[in-house]
Motif scaffolding. Sequence first.
Motif, PDB file in Angstrom:
ATOM      1  N   GLN A 149      48.742 -51.856 -17.819  1.00 15.35           N
ATOM      2  CA  GLN A 149      47.390 -51.724 -17.986  1.00 15.35           C
ATOM      3  C   GLN A 149      46.725 -52.236 -16.848  1.00 15.35           C
ATOM      4  O   GLN A 149      45.515 -51.726 -16.399  1.00 15.35           O
ATOM      5  N   CYS A 150      46.865 -53.534 -16.454  1.00 15.81           N
ATOM      6  CA  CYS A 150      46.371 -54.245 -15.490  1.00 15.81           C
ATOM      7  C   CYS A 150      46.505 -53.437 -13.977  1.00 15.81           C
ATOM      8  O   CYS A 150      45.501 -53.215 -13.547  1.00 15.81           O
ATOM      9  N   TRP A 151      47.814 -53.072 -13.920  1.00 18.77           N
ATOM     10  CA  TRP A 151      47.950 -52.329 -12.506  1.00 18.77           C
ATOM     11  C   TRP A 151      47.401 -50.778 -12.704  1.00 18.77           C
ATOM     12  O   TRP A 151      46.824 -50.726 -11.470  1.00 18.77           O
ATOM     13  N   PHE A 152      47.277 -50.301 -13.684  1.00 23.43           N
ATOM     14  CA  PHE A 152      46.407 -48.836 -13.831  1.00 23.43           C
ATOM     15  C   PHE A 152      44.951 -49.333 -13.344  1.00 23.43           C
ATOM     16  O   PHE A 152      44.343 -48.601 -12.711  1.00 23.43           O
ATOM     17  N   LEU A 153      44.620 -50.419 -13.912  1.00 25.49           N
ATOM     18  CA  LEU A 153      43.177 -50.632 -13.682  1.00 25.49           C
ATOM     19  C   LEU A 153      42.874 -50.837 -12.098  1.00 25.49           C
ATOM     20  O   LEU A 153      41.914 -50.605 -11.468  1.00 25.49           O
ATOM     21  N   GLY A 154      43.877 -51.787 -11.600  1.00 25.50           N
ATOM     22  CA  GLY A 154      43.915 -52.086 -10.118  1.00 25.50           C
ATOM     23  C   GLY A 154      43.882 -50.707  -9.380  1.00 25.50           C
ATOM     24  O   GLY A 154      43.391 -50.512  -8.378  1.00 25.50           O
ATOM     25  N   ALA A 155      44.733 -49.650 -10.027  1.00 23.75           N
ATOM     26  CA  ALA A 155      44.879 -48.462  -8.919  1.00 23.75           C
ATOM     27  C   ALA A 155      43.733 -47.433  -9.127  1.00 23.75           C
ATOM     28  O   ALA A 155      43.228 -47.138  -8.192  1.00 23.75           O
ATOM     29  N   ALA A 156      42.941 -47.584 -10.281  1.00 21.86           N
ATOM     30  CA  ALA A 156      41.609 -47.069 -10.565  1.00 21.86           C
ATOM     31  C   ALA A 156      40.644 -47.444  -9.754  1.00 21.86           C
ATOM     32  O   ALA A 156      39.754 -46.881  -8.938  1.00 21.86           O
ATOM     33  N   LEU A 157      40.682 -48.971  -9.530  1.00 18.76           N
ATOM     34  CA  LEU A 157      39.444 -49.343  -8.508  1.00 18.76           C
ATOM     35  C   LEU A 157      39.801 -49.039  -7.133  1.00 18.76           C
ATOM     36  O   LEU A 157      39.180 -48.761  -6.471  1.00 18.76           O
ATOM     37  N   ALA A 158      41.198 -49.103  -6.973  1.00 18.57           N
ATOM     38  CA  ALA A 158      41.479 -48.632  -5.450  1.00 18.57           C
ATOM     39  C   ALA A 158      41.320 -47.403  -5.116  1.00 18.57           C
ATOM     40  O   ALA A 158      40.918 -47.136  -3.883  1.00 18.57           O
ATOM     41  N   GLN A 159      41.353 -46.427  -6.071  1.00 25.15           N
ATOM     42  CA  GLN A 159      41.237 -45.136  -5.879  1.00 25.15           C
ATOM     43  C   GLN A 159      39.664 -44.862  -5.724  1.00 25.15           C
ATOM     44  O   GLN A 159      39.235 -44.030  -4.875  1.00 25.15           O
ATOM     45  N   ALA A 160      38.838 -45.680  -6.340  1.00 24.77           N
ATOM     46  CA  ALA A 160      37.567 -45.382  -6.297  1.00 24.77           C
ATOM     47  C   ALA A 160      37.111 -45.697  -4.846  1.00 24.77           C
ATOM     48  O   ALA A 160      36.025 -45.344  -4.196  1.00 24.77           O
ATOM     49  N   VAL A 161      37.691 -47.036  -4.430  1.00 24.07           N
ATOM     50  CA  VAL A 161      37.138 -47.192  -2.822  1.00 24.07           C
ATOM     51  C   VAL A 161      37.732 -46.385  -2.097  1.00 24.07           C
ATOM     52  O   VAL A 161      36.888 -46.062  -1.074  1.00 24.07           O
ATOM     53  N   TYR A 162      38.885 -45.573  -2.271  1.00 20.12           N
ATOM     54  CA  TYR A 162      39.486 -44.572  -1.322  1.00 20.12           C
ATOM     55  C   TYR A 162      38.628 -43.353  -1.326  1.00 20.12           C
ATOM     56  O   TYR A 162      38.290 -43.007  -0.337  1.00 20.12           O
ATOM     57  N   PHE A 163      38.014 -43.071  -2.470  1.00 24.41           N
ATOM     58  CA  PHE A 163      37.143 -41.994  -2.689  1.00 24.41           C
ATOM     59  C   PHE A 163      36.050 -42.130  -1.756  1.00 24.41           C
ATOM     60  O   PHE A 163      35.419 -41.272  -1.157  1.00 24.41           O
ATOM     61  N   CYS A 164      35.256 -43.228  -2.093  1.00 26.51           N
ATOM     62  CA  CYS A 164      33.972 -43.494  -1.381  1.00 26.51           C
ATOM     63  C   CYS A 164      34.310 -43.303   0.068  1.00 26.51           C
ATOM     64  O   CYS A 164      33.436 -42.671   0.899  1.00 26.51           O
ATOM     65  N   VAL A 165      35.335 -44.010   0.499  1.00 25.92           N
ATOM     66  CA  VAL A 165      35.137 -44.078   2.166  1.00 25.92           C
ATOM     67  C   VAL A 165      35.762 -42.599   2.751  1.00 25.92           C
ATOM     68  O   VAL A 165      35.503 -42.038   3.547  1.00 25.92           O
ATOM     69  N   ASN A 166      36.865 -41.918   2.000  1.00 28.67           N
ATOM     70  CA  ASN A 166      37.237 -40.633   2.301  1.00 28.67           C
ATOM     71  C   ASN A 166      36.070 -39.663   2.187  1.00 28.67           C
ATOM     72  O   ASN A 166      36.350 -38.760   3.145  1.00 28.67           O
ATOM     73  N   SER A 167      35.167 -39.698   1.365  1.00 27.32           N
ATOM     74  CA  SER A 167      34.118 -38.815   1.182  1.00 27.32           C
ATOM     75  C   SER A 167      33.228 -38.767   2.655  1.00 27.32           C
ATOM     76  O   SER A 167      32.953 -37.654   2.900  1.00 27.32           O
ATOM     77  N   ARG A 168      33.255 -39.924   2.951  1.00 30.21           N
ATOM     78  CA  ARG A 168      32.482 -39.863   4.431  1.00 30.21           C
ATOM     79  C   ARG A 168      33.460 -39.108   5.686  1.00 30.21           C
ATOM     80  O   ARG A 168      32.573 -38.449   6.412  1.00 30.21           O
ATOM     81  N   TYR A 169      34.541 -39.300   5.387  1.00 33.30           N
ATOM     82  CA  TYR A 169      35.461 -38.688   6.659  1.00 33.30           C
ATOM     83  C   TYR A 169      35.470 -37.057   6.356  1.00 33.30           C
ATOM     84  O   TYR A 169      35.488 -36.316   7.098  1.00 33.30           O
ATOM     85  N   ALA A 170      35.601 -36.823   5.029  1.00 33.73           N
ATOM     86  CA  ALA A 170      35.716 -35.391   4.729  1.00 33.73           C
ATOM     87  C   ALA A 170      34.322 -34.549   5.089  1.00 33.73           C
ATOM     88  O   ALA A 170      34.602 -33.215   5.254  1.00 33.73           O
ATOM     89  N   LEU A 171      33.378 -35.310   5.407  1.00 39.95           N
ATOM     90  CA  LEU A 171      32.171 -34.186   5.595  1.00 39.95           C
ATOM     91  C   LEU A 171      32.097 -33.735   6.913  1.00 39.95           C
ATOM     92  O   LEU A 171      31.563 -32.826   7.338  1.00 39.95           O
ATOM     93  N   SER A 172      32.920 -34.356   7.811  1.00 41.97           N
ATOM     94  CA  SER A 172      32.989 -33.982   9.489  1.00 41.97           C
ATOM     95  C   SER A 172      34.190 -33.758   9.905  1.00 41.97           C
ATOM     96  O   SER A 172      34.339 -33.179  10.986  1.00 41.97           O
TER      97      SER A 172
END
Length: 293
Positions: A149-172
Motif C-alpha cells: 500500500q505504501c508503494w502504491f501511494l508512492g507510485a500514485a504520487l509519482a504519477q501525479a508529478v509525471y502527469f503535471c510535467v507531461n501535460s506541459r510537453y504534450a501541449l506543444s
Amino acid sequence: MGSLQRRADLLLVATTLIAGFGWVFSKESLQGMPPFGFIGLRFLLAGVFLLPFCVWQRSRIALSAVPGIIGVGCLQALSLLLWILAVSLSHALGEGAFIMSLSMLFVPLVAWVLLRLKPTRPFWESLPLALLGLAMLTLTQGWRISASQCWFLGAALAQAVYFCVNSRYALSLPVLPLTCIQLFCTGICGVIISVCFETWPSVIHASIWLWFVASAIIATSIRFLLQIAGQKRTSVANAAIIMVLEPVWTVILSALWYGEKMPTQKAVGCMLIMLALVLYRGRQYLLLKRLNA
C-alpha cells in the motif's frame, strides 16, 4: 457528431477494460520474471511496436526538446517501477488499483507546489471523501498499512508529478513520438535496474512469455493507441470520468481470476474514492463550462 462521440466513449471504455486486464497480465508475468526486468522489457517492446506508427505519420520533434522528454520519461519510469514493485508485493490488485486512482486527486496538489496553480473548489470538496475512503481501504488492521500500500501511494504520487510535467510537453509536441520516447525511457531504466540488482531465472516458462507479450502489446501499446483515438473525439471531462472505470474493472477481474474478496470496510473505502473522483471531475467540468459560458 453524436455517433463519433459514442464511438469515442466506447473506445475509452475499452481502454479501461484493457487497463484492468493489464493488472492481471502483469501479476501473471511476475510469477516467472523479476519485476523491474519485466517492466523494462515490456516498455521496450511497447516502444518498438509504436515506432512504425511514428514513422508512418512522419511525426517530428526538435532535437532541443529531446532532453526534456527524456526527463519526463524518467518520471514515468519512476512511477511505473514503484507500481510494479507494489504489484509484486500485493495480494489485492483491486485495492491497489483504487489507491493508484488517487493520483488524479494528487495532481492539483502537485500543480500547486510545482506550477503555482491553486486547486479549485471542487478539489477541496472531493478531498475529504477521498481521504476517508483511503483510510477505510488501508487501515483495516488499526494504524498500520502494508508495504504494498505504501508503494502504491508512492507510485500514485509519482504519477501525479509525471502527469503535471507531461501535460506541459504534450501541449506543444506530437503525441506519438512523445509517447514512444517515454516508453523507451521507461524500458531502459527498468532494464538497467534489473541488470544491476535482480537475478533472472535460468528458464522462463513459455506461458510466462505469453503473459508478457499480452502485457506489452495489448495492455500497453494497443491501450495507448485506443486512448489517443478516443480522446481526440470527446471532451477532456468526459474522458476523465470514463477513465475512472479502470479500478472497477480491476476489482471485478481480480475477483474472477484470483478469487479476491473485499471486506465491507474496504468495499466502502473503494466506493468513497470512486465517489470523490466522480464528484471532482464532474464539478470541475461544470465549473469550466460556467467560466467559458
